[in-house]
Design a protein around this motif. Sequence first.
Motif, PDB file in Angstrom:
ATOM      1  N   ILE A   1      39.997  36.626  33.612  1.00 30.94           N
ATOM      2  CA  ILE A   1      40.897  37.562  33.117  1.00 30.94           C
ATOM      3  C   ILE A   1      41.652  37.894  34.303  1.00 30.94           C
ATOM      4  CG2 ILE A   1      41.099  40.057  32.235  1.00 30.94           C
ATOM      5  CD1 ILE A   1      39.635  39.481  29.970  1.00 30.94           C
ATOM      6  N   LEU A   2      40.279  38.256  35.082  1.00 31.61           N
ATOM      7  CA  LEU A   2      41.114  38.354  36.429  1.00 31.61           C
ATOM      8  C   LEU A   2      42.084  37.961  37.349  1.00 31.61           C
ATOM      9  CD1 LEU A   2      40.207  40.539  39.520  1.00 31.61           C
ATOM     10  CD2 LEU A   2      38.113  39.643  39.711  1.00 31.61           C
ATOM     11  N   LYS A   3      41.119  37.087  37.482  1.00 34.96           N
ATOM     12  CA  LYS A   3      41.872  35.622  37.509  1.00 34.96           C
ATOM     13  C   LYS A   3      44.198  35.831  37.472  1.00 34.96           C
ATOM     14  CE  LYS A   3      42.708  30.324  39.221  1.00 34.96           C
ATOM     15  NZ  LYS A   3      43.646  30.582  39.639  1.00 34.96           N
ATOM     16  N   ALA A   4      44.071  35.706  36.405  1.00 38.65           N
ATOM     17  CA  ALA A   4      44.908  35.721  35.032  1.00 38.65           C
ATOM     18  C   ALA A   4      45.826  36.570  35.924  1.00 38.65           C
ATOM     19  CB  ALA A   4      45.164  35.760  34.384  1.00 38.65           C
ATOM     20  N   HIS A   5      45.298  38.296  36.234  1.00 39.78           N
ATOM     21  CA  HIS A   5      45.568  39.403  36.458  1.00 39.78           C
ATOM     22  C   HIS A   5      46.247  38.998  37.940  1.00 39.78           C
ATOM     23  CE1 HIS A   5      46.113  43.289  38.258  1.00 39.78           C
ATOM     24  NE2 HIS A   5      46.657  43.631  36.967  1.00 39.78           N
ATOM     25  N   GLN A   6      45.333  38.521  38.494  1.00 41.95           N
ATOM     26  CA  GLN A   6      45.271  38.570  40.221  1.00 41.95           C
ATOM     27  C   GLN A   6      47.099  38.005  39.920  1.00 41.95           C
ATOM     28  OE1 GLN A   6      42.122  37.530  41.895  1.00 41.95           O
ATOM     29  NE2 GLN A   6      41.585  39.132  41.971  1.00 41.95           N
ATOM     30  N   ASP A   7      47.130  36.468  39.748  1.00 43.10           N
ATOM     31  CA  ASP A   7      48.109  35.692  39.470  1.00 43.10           C
ATOM     32  C   ASP A   7      49.461  35.781  38.232  1.00 43.10           C
ATOM     33  OD1 ASP A   7      45.993  33.656  41.158  1.00 43.10           O
ATOM     34  OD2 ASP A   7      45.919  32.663  39.664  1.00 43.10           O
ATOM     35  N   GLY A   8      49.131  37.408  38.241  1.00 41.50           N
ATOM     36  CA  GLY A   8      50.725  37.348  37.683  1.00 41.50           C
ATOM     37  C   GLY A   8      50.555  36.885  36.397  1.00 41.50           C
ATOM     38  N   GLU A   9      49.564  36.093  35.589  1.00 41.89           N
ATOM     39  CA  GLU A   9      50.267  35.145  34.770  1.00 41.89           C
ATOM     40  C   GLU A   9      49.280  35.759  33.667  1.00 41.89           C
ATOM     41  OE1 GLU A   9      47.971  31.541  35.760  1.00 41.89           O
ATOM     42  OE2 GLU A   9      49.862  31.086  37.191  1.00 41.89           O
ATOM     43  N   LEU A  10      48.437  37.292  33.236  1.00 41.18           N
ATOM     44  CA  LEU A  10      48.277  37.991  32.522  1.00 41.18           C
ATOM     45  C   LEU A  10      48.908  38.535  31.375  1.00 41.18           C
ATOM     46  CD1 LEU A  10      45.244  38.283  30.910  1.00 41.18           C
ATOM     47  CD2 LEU A  10      45.191  40.603  31.930  1.00 41.18           C
ATOM     48  N   HIS A  11      49.567  37.656  30.406  1.00 39.01           N
ATOM     49  CA  HIS A  11      50.792  38.134  29.609  1.00 39.01           C
ATOM     50  C   HIS A  11      50.347  39.205  28.658  1.00 39.01           C
ATOM     51  CE1 HIS A  11      53.859  37.900  26.393  1.00 39.01           C
ATOM     52  NE2 HIS A  11      54.718  37.678  27.362  1.00 39.01           N
ATOM     53  N   ARG A  12      51.250  40.298  28.226  1.00 33.74           N
ATOM     54  CA  ARG A  12      51.281  41.624  28.154  1.00 33.74           C
ATOM     55  C   ARG A  12      50.259  41.584  26.895  1.00 33.74           C
ATOM     56  NH1 ARG A  12      56.474  44.935  27.324  1.00 33.74           N
ATOM     57  NH2 ARG A  12      56.353  43.989  24.900  1.00 33.74           N
ATOM     58  N   ASP A  13      50.665  40.312  25.704  1.00 31.89           N
ATOM     59  CA  ASP A  13      50.712  40.065  24.263  1.00 31.89           C
ATOM     60  C   ASP A  13      49.370  39.679  24.132  1.00 31.89           C
ATOM     61  OD1 ASP A  13      53.120  39.659  23.665  1.00 31.89           O
ATOM     62  OD2 ASP A  13      53.685  38.003  23.633  1.00 31.89           O
ATOM     63  N   TYR A  14      48.242  39.197  25.297  1.00 32.66           N
ATOM     64  CA  TYR A  14      47.109  39.027  25.376  1.00 32.66           C
ATOM     65  C   TYR A  14      46.251  39.916  25.564  1.00 32.66           C
ATOM     66  CZ  TYR A  14      47.439  33.739  25.401  1.00 32.66           C
ATOM     67  OH  TYR A  14      47.536  32.355  25.198  1.00 32.66           O
ATOM     68  N   LEU A  15      46.631  41.290  26.222  1.00 31.94           N
ATOM     69  CA  LEU A  15      45.962  42.865  26.109  1.00 31.94           C
ATOM     70  C   LEU A  15      45.300  43.005  24.877  1.00 31.94           C
ATOM     71  CD1 LEU A  15      48.382  44.188  28.938  1.00 31.94           C
ATOM     72  CD2 LEU A  15      46.203  42.825  29.609  1.00 31.94           C
ATOM     73  N   SER A  16      46.209  43.410  23.709  1.00 36.14           N
ATOM     74  CA  SER A  16      45.506  43.819  22.425  1.00 36.14           C
ATOM     75  C   SER A  16      44.625  42.897  22.738  1.00 36.14           C
ATOM     76  CB  SER A  16      46.707  44.095  21.795  1.00 36.14           C
ATOM     77  OG  SER A  16      46.979  42.873  21.365  1.00 36.14           O
ATOM     78  N   VAL A  17      44.171  41.824  22.298  1.00 35.10           N
ATOM     79  CA  VAL A  17      43.135  40.932  21.528  1.00 35.10           C
ATOM     80  C   VAL A  17      41.735  41.235  22.218  1.00 35.10           C
ATOM     81  CG1 VAL A  17      41.847  38.667  21.998  1.00 35.10           C
ATOM     82  CG2 VAL A  17      44.598  38.302  22.804  1.00 35.10           C
ATOM     83  N   GLN A  18      40.866  41.477  21.092  1.00 37.26           N
ATOM     84  CA  GLN A  18      39.774  42.086  21.139  1.00 37.26           C
ATOM     85  C   GLN A  18      38.245  41.269  21.230  1.00 37.26           C
ATOM     86  OE1 GLN A  18      38.732  43.177  16.585  1.00 37.26           O
ATOM     87  NE2 GLN A  18      39.520  45.268  16.652  1.00 37.26           N
ATOM     88  N   VAL A  19      37.605  41.689  22.484  1.00 42.26           N
ATOM     89  CA  VAL A  19      36.851  40.916  22.869  1.00 42.26           C
ATOM     90  C   VAL A  19      35.223  41.405  22.257  1.00 42.26           C
ATOM     91  CG1 VAL A  19      35.503  39.841  24.997  1.00 42.26           C
ATOM     92  CG2 VAL A  19      38.229  40.506  24.637  1.00 42.26           C
TER      93      VAL A  19
END
Length: 113
Positions: A17-35
């Motif tokens: 998650i951190l790498k995807a965020h830093q690379d600008g690849e954490l798509h906003r649709d994934y933000l609501s996925v439950q963990v």
Amino acid sequence: MRLPGRILLTPDLPGGILKAHQDGELHRDYLSVQVLIGRLPKAVLTALHTPDLDVVTSVSILAKILTKHAVEPGVVANLANTVLRPTAVYQSASKGNAPSAVLLLSVEGGRTR
């Protein structure tokens, strides 16, 4: 593209998650996925007077913990040991319609107890 409704908190997930965020690849649709973090022990459920339900968070919350609060991925990966094994459980003194509780969690030096 179909998103998963819920994913498991694995040791590699926070770093991903951190790498995807830093690379600008954490798509906003994934933000609501439950963990899924796990389930509380019976003693904690009894103290909280709550049913045995899954303890979950979201990718959004984990991303915020990792970025805004700069918590290390290893600490986030260990959330199950921290959240599901509280040091103490207290009845909250707050006034409201529903009973509430305060959980005391302990994290020392980047490692949970």
